[in-house]
Design a protein around this motif. Structure first.
Motif, short mmCIF file in Angstrom:
data_model
loop_
_atom_site.label_atom_id
_atom_site.label_comp_id
_atom_site.label_asym_id
_atom_site.label_seq_id
_atom_site.Cartn_x
_atom_site.Cartn_y
_atom_site.Cartn_z
N UNK A 1 24.19 -19.12 -56.99
CA UNK A 1 24.47 -18.10 -55.98
C UNK A 1 23.17 -17.35 -55.67
N UNK A 2 22.85 -17.23 -54.37
CA UNK A 2 21.64 -16.54 -53.95
C UNK A 2 21.85 -15.04 -53.96
N UNK A 3 20.91 -14.35 -54.56
CA UNK A 3 20.96 -12.89 -54.57
C UNK A 3 20.05 -12.38 -53.47
N UNK A 4 20.57 -11.53 -52.62
CA UNK A 4 19.77 -10.93 -51.55
C UNK A 4 18.97 -9.77 -52.12
N UNK A 5 17.68 -9.76 -51.81
CA UNK A 5 16.82 -8.67 -52.25
C UNK A 5 16.92 -7.52 -51.27
N UNK A 6 16.82 -6.32 -51.77
CA UNK A 6 16.84 -5.15 -50.90
C UNK A 6 15.48 -5.02 -50.23
N UNK A 7 15.43 -4.19 -49.20
CA UNK A 7 14.16 -3.96 -48.50
C UNK A 7 13.11 -3.42 -49.48
N UNK A 8 13.54 -2.54 -50.34
CA UNK A 8 12.62 -1.94 -51.31
C UNK A 8 12.07 -3.00 -52.27
N UNK A 9 12.93 -3.90 -52.71
CA UNK A 9 12.51 -4.97 -53.62
C UNK A 9 11.53 -5.93 -52.93
N UNK A 10 11.67 -6.08 -51.63
CA UNK A 10 10.77 -6.95 -50.89
C UNK A 10 9.50 -6.22 -50.46
N UNK A 11 9.41 -4.92 -50.77
CA UNK A 11 8.21 -4.15 -50.42
C UNK A 11 8.18 -3.71 -48.97
N UNK A 12 9.35 -3.58 -48.34
CA UNK A 12 9.42 -3.18 -46.94
C UNK A 12 9.86 -1.73 -46.82
N UNK A 13 9.32 -1.03 -45.85
CA UNK A 13 9.71 0.34 -45.59
C UNK A 13 10.85 0.42 -44.59
N UNK A 14 11.18 1.63 -44.21
CA UNK A 14 12.30 1.87 -43.28
C UNK A 14 12.08 1.18 -41.94
N UNK A 15 10.86 1.22 -41.42
CA UNK A 15 10.61 0.68 -40.09
C UNK A 15 9.98 -0.70 -40.10
N UNK A 16 9.77 -1.26 -41.28
CA UNK A 16 9.26 -2.62 -41.34
C UNK A 16 10.39 -3.58 -41.00
N UNK A 17 10.09 -4.54 -40.24
CA UNK A 17 11.08 -5.53 -39.85
C UNK A 17 10.34 -6.81 -39.52
N UNK A 18 11.05 -7.90 -39.41
CA UNK A 18 10.37 -9.11 -38.94
C UNK A 18 9.96 -8.89 -37.48
N UNK A 19 8.72 -8.53 -37.26
CA UNK A 19 8.28 -8.15 -35.92
C UNK A 19 8.34 -9.32 -34.95
N UNK A 20 8.41 -10.51 -35.48
CA UNK A 20 8.57 -11.68 -34.63
C UNK A 20 9.87 -11.57 -33.82
N UNK A 21 10.89 -10.98 -34.43
CA UNK A 21 12.17 -10.82 -33.74
C UNK A 21 12.03 -9.91 -32.53
N UNK A 22 11.30 -8.81 -32.67
CA UNK A 22 11.11 -7.89 -31.55
C UNK A 22 10.27 -8.54 -30.47
N UNK A 23 9.26 -9.29 -30.87
CA UNK A 23 8.41 -10.00 -29.91
C UNK A 23 9.25 -10.99 -29.09
N UNK A 24 10.07 -11.78 -29.79
CA UNK A 24 10.91 -12.76 -29.10
C UNK A 24 11.95 -12.09 -28.22
N UNK A 25 12.47 -10.95 -28.67
CA UNK A 25 13.45 -10.21 -27.85
C UNK A 25 12.79 -9.72 -26.57
N UNK A 26 11.56 -9.22 -26.65
CA UNK A 26 10.85 -8.78 -25.45
C UNK A 26 10.59 -9.93 -24.51
N UNK A 27 10.23 -11.08 -25.07
CA UNK A 27 9.96 -12.28 -24.26
C UNK A 27 11.23 -12.72 -23.54
N UNK A 28 12.33 -12.77 -24.26
CA UNK A 28 13.61 -13.20 -23.66
C UNK A 28 14.15 -12.16 -22.68
N UNK A 29 13.94 -10.88 -22.99
CA UNK A 29 14.40 -9.84 -22.08
C UNK A 29 13.71 -9.94 -20.72
N UNK A 30 12.42 -10.28 -20.72
CA UNK A 30 11.74 -10.47 -19.44
C UNK A 30 12.39 -11.60 -18.65
#
Length: 85
Positions: A1-30
């Motif tokens: 069974x895969x255990x999901x790591x929390x953002x804190x465990x992965x070393x990510x802050x509140x506003x860190x995100x896979x920025x690739x997702x936002x880039x692709x969303x902007x591309x598709x939104x255009x």
């Protein structure tokens, strides 16, 4: 069974995100004609969405300019000088 790591465990802050997702969303939104950025103005997500949007815009602009330069009709016809009789 895969255990999901929390953002804190992965070393990510509140506003860190896979920025690739936002880039692709902007591309598709255009492509879909959505011109408003859904992210708060002072965040990295906002800038990445804008970067994706701008990339899609630049690609479209270069395609349009290339198509305008490679006309298949004569210059007189494309300028409207030739008239049907």
């Amino acid at each position: 069974m895969d255990k999901k790591l929390t953002r804190e465990q992965r070393g990510l802050g509140k506003y860190d995100a896979p920025l690739r997702m936002q880039y692709e969303k902007g591309y598709k939104d255009f492509q879909r004609g959505r011109v408003t950025n859904p992210f708060h103005k002072d965040t990295m997500q906002h800038r990445e969405w804008q970067r994706g949007f701008n990339t899609a815009f630049a690609e479209q602009l270069s395609r349009v300019q290339e198509n305008e330069q490679t006309r298949t009709r004569g210059k007189a016809v494309s300028r409207g000088e030739v008239q049907n009789v």
